[in-house]
Design a protein around this motif. Structure first.
Motif, PDB file in Angstrom:
ATOM      1  N   GLY A   1      -8.135  -7.538  16.158  1.00 10.48           N
ATOM      2  CA  GLY A   1      -7.726  -6.158  16.332  1.00 10.48           C
ATOM      3  C   GLY A   1      -7.440  -5.827  17.776  1.00 10.48           C
ATOM      4  N   ALA A   2      -7.034  -4.562  17.987  1.00  5.36           N
ATOM      5  CA  ALA A   2      -6.701  -4.090  19.329  1.00  5.36           C
ATOM      6  C   ALA A   2      -7.961  -3.962  20.168  1.00  5.36           C
ATOM      7  CB  ALA A   2      -5.992  -2.749  19.239  1.00  5.36           C
ATOM      8  N   HIS A   3      -7.907  -4.517  21.374  1.00  2.89           N
ATOM      9  CA  HIS A   3      -9.055  -4.508  22.283  1.00  2.89           C
ATOM     10  C   HIS A   3      -8.577  -4.036  23.659  1.00  2.89           C
ATOM     11  CE1 HIS A   3     -12.882  -6.776  23.795  1.00  2.89           C
ATOM     12  NE2 HIS A   3     -12.901  -5.484  24.054  1.00  2.89           N
ATOM     13  N   PRO A   4      -8.450  -2.717  23.839  1.00  3.44           N
ATOM     14  CA  PRO A   4      -7.951  -2.209  25.127  1.00  3.44           C
ATOM     15  C   PRO A   4      -8.799  -2.648  26.319  1.00  3.44           C
ATOM     16  CG  PRO A   4      -7.914  -0.480  23.463  1.00  3.44           C
ATOM     17  CD  PRO A   4      -8.644  -1.632  22.860  1.00  3.44           C
ATOM     18  N   GLY A   5     -10.097  -2.864  26.116  1.00  2.98           N
ATOM     19  CA  GLY A   5     -10.944  -3.303  27.225  1.00  2.98           C
ATOM     20  C   GLY A   5     -10.538  -4.638  27.805  1.00  2.98           C
ATOM     21  N   ASN A   6      -9.854  -5.472  27.010  1.00  4.01           N
ATOM     22  CA  ASN A   6      -9.298  -6.741  27.496  1.00  4.01           C
ATOM     23  C   ASN A   6      -7.772  -6.696  27.565  1.00  4.01           C
ATOM     24  OD1 ASN A   6     -11.660  -8.123  27.993  1.00  4.01           O
ATOM     25  ND2 ASN A   6     -11.695  -9.180  26.025  1.00  4.01           N
ATOM     26  N   PHE A   7      -7.178  -5.502  27.377  1.00  6.88           N
ATOM     27  CA  PHE A   7      -5.736  -5.313  27.429  1.00  6.88           C
ATOM     28  C   PHE A   7      -5.004  -6.252  26.479  1.00  6.88           C
ATOM     29  CE2 PHE A   7      -7.326  -3.694  31.443  1.00  6.88           C
ATOM     30  CZ  PHE A   7      -6.645  -2.489  31.575  1.00  6.88           C
ATOM     31  N   SER A   8      -5.539  -6.408  25.266  1.00  4.44           N
ATOM     32  CA  SER A   8      -4.945  -7.368  24.342  1.00  4.44           C
ATOM     33  C   SER A   8      -5.284  -7.010  22.901  1.00  4.44           C
ATOM     34  CB  SER A   8      -5.444  -8.786  24.640  1.00  4.44           C
ATOM     35  OG  SER A   8      -6.860  -8.847  24.552  1.00  4.44           O
ATOM     36  N   PHE A   9      -4.470  -7.537  21.989  1.00  3.47           N
ATOM     37  CA  PHE A   9      -4.794  -7.551  20.570  1.00  3.47           C
ATOM     38  C   PHE A   9      -5.326  -8.953  20.292  1.00  3.47           C
ATOM     39  CE2 PHE A   9      -4.350  -8.012  16.094  1.00  3.47           C
ATOM     40  CZ  PHE A   9      -4.397  -6.735  15.544  1.00  3.47           C
ATOM     41  N   GLU A  10      -6.613  -9.060  19.932  1.00  6.08           N
ATOM     42  CA  GLU A  10      -7.282 -10.362  19.871  1.00  6.08           C
ATOM     43  C   GLU A  10      -7.341 -10.884  18.439  1.00  6.08           C
ATOM     44  OE1 GLU A  10     -11.003 -10.321  21.884  1.00  6.08           O
ATOM     45  OE2 GLU A  10     -10.144  -9.593  23.754  1.00  6.08           O
ATOM     46  N   ILE A  11      -7.098 -12.176  18.320  1.00  2.69           N
ATOM     47  CA  ILE A  11      -7.087 -12.845  17.021  1.00  2.69           C
ATOM     48  C   ILE A  11      -8.097 -13.984  17.086  1.00  2.69           C
ATOM     49  CG2 ILE A  11      -5.685 -14.043  15.308  1.00  2.69           C
ATOM     50  CD1 ILE A  11      -3.225 -12.805  16.789  1.00  2.69           C
ATOM     51  N   GLY A  12      -9.243 -13.799  16.432  1.00  5.79           N
ATOM     52  CA  GLY A  12     -10.249 -14.849  16.392  1.00  5.79           C
ATOM     53  C   GLY A  12      -9.812 -16.016  15.524  1.00  5.79           C
TER      54      GLY A  12
END
Length: 774
Positions: free
Chosen positions: A537-548
């Motif tokens: 999902g979207a993770h603004p704290g890392n400036f990215s949409f993260e895909i595990g």
């Protein structure tokens, strides 16, 4: 498939009944660990079966400094026999029952240069006095082996900050405190969540400990999450550069930071002792204070203390950084039963903070981390049987933080952890000595709200390890192994279990008492972290949409460390080289929006009615964020570290430092992302007794070895000045330090900052610290 899992997660979060089941299961698991850990700790005072020991001669004497003033509290050890004693108030020591032979005696005391001398003991009593020379920068390190060790004789490069050095470098975050140590850089997203990066390794690969216990926070998981270790509470900070997995497990594959405090008294104390500190700084209008008091009545001792600090927006050469302010407070109390051969005690601490995260969500994001920490620790030394000493620790943390968006709670994170370690050392058998131990970890993670990127996850860990040494007068061999099992049990996602084995071997060669050559080899394993497996999902704290990636396998690192150290009367230092070849190195790999749509878009559209996909896209907020997925590739990290002190005169010292890491994928030679650039510094200090003044010029090279869309960072040259003075009045040690950082107000950017292209680093800053110890 990942999108379908995401919808399942959303349905899970809406089920209150399952949350209750999760909490109940977590409580049962924690209770089991508590019971097992308390039972193990309860065994520590029980001696083993006695072993007959032949009578020998008595070795006694005094430890003094130049001028013949006696030194209480100095530690003396006979290396070949493993015997350790401490000087009393009159500076005297006694070894009993020393068999005839030739031995090496090591004498150490914080603030003094270690001494190693050879003695020959016969059938009669033997007397020898030792004289130590002042060295404000020396302190033993306790994190590199089962017992305290001189950094000069550790198998891996280490750094220790204590005394005036710690006061001079004091900062509000652990990353800022350690950023000028060899091999250490600072990851930042504003000042409050700054965290140390060791040899280019970040996040879950760098383990941060508080008195040897895991901190239980989420700072390794995201750039905007801060560490709950407060440097103001520290008496000493130790850094191990390179894998420390043998004693501490998978999370120390890159390195280790241990912040040591006095929360639990470990030595018999009579009367009242303590410390207090006030610090002020200009660049962010910082102000902070800390106090710590220990009251003892012989066997029982109690410690209590507190910290308060605040800072405004950070000032840079380009202006203030909006929403970079922070404030917080922490209090603790500890109680212990102490004896000459051990202690047992516990402590409770509560930490409450709030800080802004600049440039995230239009600069309106704030975090409010809070933590309750309960700790039990004990040690028993000088047991009469085969087991010579036992020590154990049990830490329970209850951590939570809210992420506020324009003052409203957007996401809440909970992380409950229980961490246990038990270690036993046996009596030396000939030249062989060693330890063995067991460790355990129980963790429950829960996130609810807009950035709930994973469902609730239960994590269990278990480890068995052994550490052995074979010692000769000029050579010591070290070897050991560790087995770890880690299990992840997420709600409605695939569970994963990992079984890992780490092993190491080392040689410590002492050609002379003034030189050391250290060589170590290690096979270190790290299982994937929770965020690497399950985030989506979207993770603004890392400036990215993260895909595990739930299919990730463990990292396997094969490391080599070579170090040469010298400690001459006027010239001392260390030069080291490291090479770390990592199979399945896990990192954030960017993918295009088209690739994301190809992999996940069709499934999402099949899951929704017409028009619903667009609404979910807006809800996830991934528009404008870079898509990244966690992948495993073979990588190579290697580099050099060097530092040296040259005493031009008795008072004038010239210092130098250099560190560099080169990291790349082994198959393509592409650089790994977010690696610190080459750095070199030269400085000078004038030191006379407890007074020192000096400066340091640091050159940071351009970092043009970048990965994907990562941008090049220009180099910079920084000038820092400092001064410190300690004096005693009516039995109270007073220390005043003054530091003047970035004197020229240089505009520079930190390559490891997540917002380096938007925000410059701190400009000119004047900091004053006044501390007392009584």
């Amino acid at each position: 498939m990942q999108a379908l899992l995401w919808k399942r997660r959303q349905r899970w979060f809406g089920c209150a009944h399952r949350s209750e089941v999760c909490c109940a299961r977590r409580a049962r698991r924690t209770a089991r660990v508590w019971a097992a850990s308390l039972a193990a700790l309860a065994l520590w005072p029980i001696p083993s079966v006695a072993v007959a020991q032949a009578a020998g001669a008595e070795v006694r004497g005094r430890v003094m400094e130049e001028g013949e003033a006696v030194l209480p509290g100095a530690t003396l050890s006979i290396e070949e026999l493993g015997m350790v004693v401490t000087t009393g108030a009159d500076g005297t020591y006694v070894f009993n029952d020393v068999l005839p032979g030739t031995y090496h005696v090591r004498v150490t005391l914080d603030g003094y240069r270690p001494l190693r001398e050879e003695i020959t003991v016969g059938d009669r009593a033997f007397s020898r006095d030792f004289t130590l020379h002042a060295d404000l920068h020396y302190s033993e390190v306790v994190s590199v082996s089962p017992g305290p060790r001189d950094p000069f004789e550790s198998y891996q490069p280490t750094s220790v900050l204590a005394g005036q050095d710690l006061a001079l470098k004091m900062e509000g975050s652990l990353g800022a405190l350690l950023k000028n140590e060899p091999g250490v850089a600072e990851r930042s997203l504003g000042s409050a969540p700054a965290r140390p990066v060791i040899r280019g390794m970040d996040g879950d690969r760098v383990l941060v400990l508080h008195d040897g216990v895991r901190t239980g926070d989420l700072s390794s998981q995201s750039a905007d999450h801060g560490s709950m270790v407060n440097p103001l509470a520290s008496e000493r900070v130790e850094v191990i550069r390179g894998p420390a997995t043998l004693l501490y497990g998978a999370n120390a594959i890159g390195g280790l930071v241990n912040v040591i405090t006095s929360e639990i008294p470990t030595q018999p104390t009579s009367g009242v002792s303590g410390a207090a500190q006030i610090d002020l700084a200009s660049a962010a209008e910082e102000a902070g204070g800390a106090a710590d008091v220990t009251v003892g009545g012989g066997r029982w001792a109690m410690n209590a203390g507190g910290i308060g600090q605040r800072s405004g927006d950070i000032s840079t050469p380009l202006g203030d950084v909006d929403n970079s302010q922070s404030h917080g407070g922490m209090g603790h109390v500890g109680l212990a039963y102490t004896a000459d051969n051990g202690y047992f005690g516990g402590s409770y601490a509560y930490d409450d903070r709030q800080y802004g995260v600049p440039m995230v969500e239009e600069g309106e994001t704030e975090l409010t981390p809070r933590q309750h920490a309960f700790t039990l620790r004990g040690e028993r030394r000088d047991l009469s049987g085969f087991i010579q000493s036992v020590r154990g620790s049990l830490g329970v943390t209850r951590y939570t933080h809210d992420e506020l968006d324009a003052g409203e709670v957007a996401t809440t994170f909970d992380n409950d952890a229980t961490d246990m370690q038990l270690l036993a050392s046996y009596r030396p058998v000939g030249r062989l000595s060693g330890s063995f131990g067991v460790s355990g970890l129980v963790r429950s993670f829960l996130a609810v709200g807009a950035e709930a990127l994973a469902p609730p996850v239960d994590q269990d860990g278990f480890g068995l390890f052994t550490y052995q040494e074979v010692t000769w007068p000029h050579i010591t061999l070290q070897f050991g192994a560790r087995y770890d099992r880690a299990s992840f049990s997420p709600a409605e996602l695939r569970a994963r279990d990992f079984d890992n084995v780490s092993a190491s071997g080392g040689v410590l060669f002492r050609p002379t008492d003034a030189t050391t050559i250290a060589v170590s080899f290690v096979r270190a394993a790290r299982n994937p972290a929770l965020e690497e497996l399950y985030f989506f999902g979207a993770h603004p704290g890392n400036f990215s949409f993260e895909i595990g990636n739930a299919d990730l396998e463990s990292e396997i690192a094969y490391g080599l460390d070579l170090a040469f150290r010298w400690r001459l009367p006027r010239f001392s230092g260390e030069v080291s080289y490291f090479r770390n070849s990592v199979d399945n190195y896990i990192f954030r790999n960017p993918i295009s929006e088209e690739e994301f749509d190809d992999r996940f878009g069709e499934l999402e559209e099949g899951e929704h009615e017409e028009g619903e996909h667009e609404e979910e896209e807006e809800e996830h907020g991934h528009e404008g964020l870079q898509f990244i997925e966690w992948v495993g590739r073979d990588a190579l990290l290697q580099g050099v570290e060097a530092h040296a002190d040259l005493h031009v005169t008795d008072a004038l010292v010239v210092e130098g430092l250099l560190d560099y890491v080169r990291a790349e994928l082994r198959t393509t030679s592409d650089p790994l992302p977010r690696m610190p650039p080459l750095r070199a510094s030269v400085g000078a200090r004038y030191q006379w007794n407890a007074f020192q003044v000096g400066g340091r010029l640091t050159g940071i090279a351009e970092q043009d070895r970048v990965f994907g869309e990562e941008t090049i960072t220009d180099g910079a040259t920084l000038l820092d000045l400092f001064g410190a003075y300690s004096f005693v009045t009516r039995g109270v040690l007073n220390t005043i330090t003054l530091s003047f950082d970035n004197v020229t107000d240089e505009l520079y950017r930190n390559h490891l900052s997540f917002i380096k292209d938007l925000v410059a680093e701190r400009g000119r800053n004047v900091k004053v610290v006044y501390s007392v110890r009584f």
